[in-house]
Write a protein that holds these residues in place. Structure first.
Motif, PDB file in Angstrom:
ATOM      1  N   GLY A 132      23.806 -14.263  44.783  1.00  0.00           N
ATOM      2  CA  GLY A 132      22.353 -13.148  44.634  1.00  0.00           C
ATOM      3  C   GLY A 132      22.708 -12.061  45.352  1.00  0.00           C
ATOM      4  N   MET A 133      23.767 -11.652  46.035  1.00  0.00           N
ATOM      5  CA  MET A 133      24.166 -10.591  47.265  1.00  0.00           C
ATOM      6  C   MET A 133      25.280 -10.273  46.165  1.00  0.00           C
ATOM      7  N   ILE A 134      26.123 -10.523  45.283  1.00  0.00           N
ATOM      8  CA  ILE A 134      26.767  -9.767  43.577  1.00  0.00           C
ATOM      9  C   ILE A 134      26.303  -8.989  42.967  1.00  0.00           C
ATOM     10  N   PRO A 135      26.521  -7.828  42.563  1.00  0.00           N
ATOM     11  CA  PRO A 135      26.067  -6.584  41.719  1.00  0.00           C
ATOM     12  C   PRO A 135      26.259  -7.282  41.035  1.00  0.00           C
ATOM     13  N   GLY A 136      24.873  -8.250  39.693  1.00  0.00           N
ATOM     14  CA  GLY A 136      25.644  -8.100  38.449  1.00  0.00           C
ATOM     15  C   GLY A 136      25.785  -9.377  38.340  1.00  0.00           C
ATOM     16  N   MET A 137      25.220 -10.390  39.470  1.00  0.00           N
ATOM     17  CA  MET A 137      25.470 -11.583  39.022  1.00  0.00           C
ATOM     18  C   MET A 137      23.938 -12.391  38.935  1.00  0.00           C
ATOM     19  N   GLY A 138      22.560 -11.378  39.588  1.00  0.00           N
ATOM     20  CA  GLY A 138      21.259 -11.701  39.125  1.00  0.00           C
ATOM     21  C   GLY A 138      20.486 -12.839  38.017  1.00  0.00           C
ATOM     22  N   GLY A 139      21.424 -12.023  37.144  1.00  0.00           N
ATOM     23  CA  GLY A 139      21.216 -13.169  35.441  1.00  0.00           C
ATOM     24  C   GLY A 139      21.935 -14.479  35.968  1.00  0.00           C
ATOM     25  N   ILE A 140      23.512 -14.517  36.361  1.00  0.00           N
ATOM     26  CA  ILE A 140      23.677 -15.451  35.912  1.00  0.00           C
ATOM     27  C   ILE A 140      22.372 -16.885  37.133  1.00  0.00           C
ATOM     28  N   LYS A 141      22.677 -16.362  38.587  1.00  0.00           N
ATOM     29  CA  LYS A 141      21.914 -17.070  39.483  1.00  0.00           C
ATOM     30  C   LYS A 141      20.891 -17.745  38.935  1.00  0.00           C
ATOM     31  N   GLN A 142      19.847 -16.916  38.074  1.00  0.00           N
ATOM     32  CA  GLN A 142      18.561 -17.225  37.454  1.00  0.00           C
ATOM     33  C   GLN A 142      18.785 -17.918  36.100  1.00  0.00           C
ATOM     34  N   MET A 143      19.525 -17.789  35.718  1.00  0.00           N
ATOM     35  CA  MET A 143      20.298 -18.587  34.987  1.00  0.00           C
ATOM     36  C   MET A 143      20.294 -19.868  34.831  1.00  0.00           C
ATOM     37  N   LEU A 144      21.169 -20.401  36.274  1.00  0.00           N
ATOM     38  CA  LEU A 144      21.288 -21.717  37.011  1.00  0.00           C
ATOM     39  C   LEU A 144      19.837 -22.055  37.758  1.00  0.00           C
ATOM     40  N   ASP A 145      19.197 -20.982  37.863  1.00  0.00           N
ATOM     41  CA  ASP A 145      17.868 -22.102  38.774  1.00  0.00           C
ATOM     42  C   ASP A 145      17.348 -23.315  38.560  1.00  0.00           C
ATOM     43  N   GLY A 146      17.710 -23.767  39.306  1.00  0.00           N
ATOM     44  CA  GLY A 146      16.408 -25.533  39.343  1.00  0.00           C
ATOM     45  C   GLY A 146      18.352 -25.736  39.435  1.00  0.00           C
ATOM     46  N   ALA A 147      19.941 -25.629  39.658  1.00  0.00           N
ATOM     47  CA  ALA A 147      20.637 -26.536  39.833  1.00  0.00           C
ATOM     48  C   ALA A 147      20.924 -26.725  40.909  1.00  0.00           C
ATOM     49  N   ASP A 148      21.596 -27.702  41.799  1.00  0.00           N
ATOM     50  CA  ASP A 148      22.054 -28.219  42.707  1.00  0.00           C
ATOM     51  C   ASP A 148      23.625 -27.547  43.266  1.00  0.00           C
ATOM     52  N   LEU A 149      24.030 -26.439  43.239  1.00  0.00           N
ATOM     53  CA  LEU A 149      25.133 -25.555  42.732  1.00  0.00           C
ATOM     54  C   LEU A 149      26.160 -25.910  44.066  1.00  0.00           C
ATOM     55  N   ASP A 150      25.333 -26.698  45.248  1.00  0.00           N
ATOM     56  CA  ASP A 150      26.819 -27.348  46.441  1.00  0.00           C
ATOM     57  C   ASP A 150      26.988 -28.381  46.104  1.00  0.00           C
ATOM     58  N   ARG A 151      25.848 -29.123  45.561  1.00  0.00           N
ATOM     59  CA  ARG A 151      26.557 -30.675  44.998  1.00  0.00           C
ATOM     60  C   ARG A 151      27.632 -29.999  43.483  1.00  0.00           C
ATOM     61  N   ASP A 152      26.973 -29.281  43.085  1.00  0.00           N
ATOM     62  CA  ASP A 152      28.491 -28.884  41.291  1.00  0.00           C
ATOM     63  C   ASP A 152      29.994 -28.711  41.744  1.00  0.00           C
ATOM     64  N   MET A 153      29.399 -27.774  43.228  1.00  0.00           N
ATOM     65  CA  MET A 153      31.180 -27.359  44.003  1.00  0.00           C
ATOM     66  C   MET A 153      32.163 -28.946  44.885  1.00  0.00           C
ATOM     67  N   ASP A 154      30.629 -29.465  45.272  1.00  0.00           N
ATOM     68  CA  ASP A 154      31.294 -30.892  45.644  1.00  0.00           C
ATOM     69  C   ASP A 154      32.220 -31.528  44.540  1.00  0.00           C
ATOM     70  N   ARG A 155      31.697 -31.548  43.314  1.00  0.00           N
ATOM     71  CA  ARG A 155      31.947 -32.694  42.117  1.00  0.00           C
ATOM     72  C   ARG A 155      33.081 -32.005  41.704  1.00  0.00           C
TER      73      ARG A 155
END
Length: 491
Positions: A350-373
């Protein structure tokens, strides 16, 4: 926080994009949507009306309507008025010479006052000044012990009541002790109540008159919405506040308090609490927050946070490797581990310009758990496979890595393919400063957006936006299917 407001405002402003020409009529329609978004975010009604009056006066002018990109002009006007609504802010604490500078913190119980006292002490200590904390909250016995524990963590002295039952006397004794010991700053942690009452205000007013603090800060909980604004007004009427410390801005509050408090009270938000950690107290910058609300990102804050939290030795090693033309999966893993220090991946995106749409696209995903994966896949590789995944990893190795990581072979394949293009871009970043690298990261939207092995996989067109419940059901079904496939593989 602000995700809902940001999404609603973006939708309102996007409704004006793509039109050949804007008229006063459809401009007012768009501003009506902005009004609804602000009210739904729990911004005070009179604040919304005053804000829209100023924006409308600018937006329907001939200069905007006749411009080449009137929608973009409107975003600029809304951004500036958001800044004006919350600012200006003076972050400086005016330290006294020859005597201790006395800072007084007040607020209702549960607002995070005692923790904010310690956070402010750490912030001042980092400037090279001596600090003493004074435990003057005699209404909540646990507050004294809590402050003592925090003081030990910070290695700063804490003056406690020692049997004294008068908070005014405790504050006076604390200031006198600081004077005697040559400590430059004293922070008073005063009592709170579950709600505003005459006894509380009388006690605080007496401390204010007797001790004469140099600055008085009110700690308010952003999660309480307009109640935070009401309490700020009541405290300011009694004490003449110098600033507000707003806590829990990392939560899921709607954001109305942050946008309302300055307009209602005339007192600016000076610092914001962004987490439970003792270092999670930041200067409040209206322009940066306005940019984040409008989906414009906040690279400056992200860079400042990175400079504070990144392991500088590790950064130098990575820089040397990039200059030598090396970037492996191990380097990528270390880079993501560094990024994790900045907080949840959703916040960073959310702090990187232009990434807001991707953040919204991934809404509801557990990004930190995916990173562990993703880390699991990399950890299941040999050193050779991490150095040259595209060259070394064949079908049999892919199956072995997948079994070791507990994932599907296709996920290993996705990572290898995506990493190949990413490595070239990362090598091209060598020699750039942190800020320029953050800007370059916008080009990695298709590669780094989704930290699980299927990085940047586009979402199919469903024909409608899924609800939060529908996304959760789909996610549960995907996890169930993955577990069934793993059992079949083991069998």
């Amino acid at each position: 926080m602000f995700d809902s407001l940001s999404s609603s405002l973006s939708s309102a402003l996007n409704s004006l994009r793509g039109r050949g020409k804007l008229t006063e009529g459809n401009m007012r329609e768009g501003l009506a949507l902005v009004r609804t978004a602000l009210l739904e975010a729990d911004v005070a009604y009179d604040v919304v009306e005053a804000f829209l009056e100023r924006v409308t006066a600018e937006a329907v002018g001939e200069k905007v309507l006749a411009s080449l990109d009137p929608a973009q002009q409107l975003i600029g006007i809304v951004h500036q008025e958001l800044v004006n609504l919350m600012g200006p802010v003076d972050h400086t604490i005016h330290f006294q010479q020859g005597r201790p500078t006395v800072l007084m913190l007040c607020g209702l119980q549960g607002s995070g006052k005692t923790t904010s006292t310690a956070k402010l002490a750490k912030k001042i200590k980092q400037q090279g000044r001596g600090v003493m904390l004074v435990a003057a909250d005699l209404q909540r016995p646990a507050a004294i012990e809590q402050l003592a524990v925090l003081g030990r963590q910070l290695n700063v002295p804490v003056h406690t009541p020692d049997g004294v039952s008068d908070p005014v006397a405790v504050c006076q004794a604390g200031v006198a002790r600081a004077q005697k010991e040559g400590i430059g700053v004293v922070i008073l942690d005063t009592a709170g109540r579950l709600s505003i009452d005459e006894a509380l205000m009388a006690e605080l007013a007496k401390i204010d008159r007797t001790v004469g603090p140099d600055q008085v800060f009110l700690v308010v909980d952003a999660m309480t919405g307009q109640d935070a604004v009401s309490s700020a007004k009541a405290f300011n009427d009694a004490l003449e506040l110098d600033g507000v410390i707003m806590t829990k801005l990392d939560g899921d509050a709607r954001g109305g308090a942050a946008l309302s408090v300055k307009h209602v009270t005339g007192v600016p938000i000076k610092f914001i609490g962004t987490g439970e950690q003792i270092e999670a107290l930041e200067d409040f910058h209206p322009d940066r927050l306005a940019g984040r609300i409008l989906g414009m990102g906040d690279v400056i804050s992200l860079v400042e946070e990175a400079q504070r939290k990144f392991d500088q030795d590790e950064m130098k090693k990575q820089e040397e490797r990039l200059r030598a033309g090396e970037f492996t999966l191990e380097d990528f893993k270390n880079m993501l581990l560094q990024t994790r220090r900045l907080g949840p991946m959703g916040k960073v995106l959310g702090m990187i310009p232009g990434m807001g749409g991707i953040k919204q696209m991934l809404d509801g995903a557990d990004l930190d758990r995916d990173m562990d994966r993703l880390f699991g896949i990399i950890n299941a590789m040999t050193p050779d496979e991490r150095r040259s995944p595209a060259r070394v990893i064949d079908q049999s190795r892919r199956r072995r890595i997948a079994r070791g990581a507990g994932v599907e072979p296709q996920e290993v394949n996705d990572l290898v393919k995506q990493f190949d293009g990413m490595a070239s871009m990362m090598k091209g970043m060598s020699g750039l400063g942190v800020r320029d690298r953050m800007k370059q990261l916008q080009q990695l939207q298709s590669g780094i957006a989704n930290p699980n092995a299927r990085m940047g996989k586009p979402k199919g067109d469903t024909g409608k936006r899924l609800t939060a419940d529908e996304r959760k059901k789909q996610k549960k079904q995907r996890e169930k299917d993955a577990r069934r496939r793993r059992r079949q593989t083991r069998d």
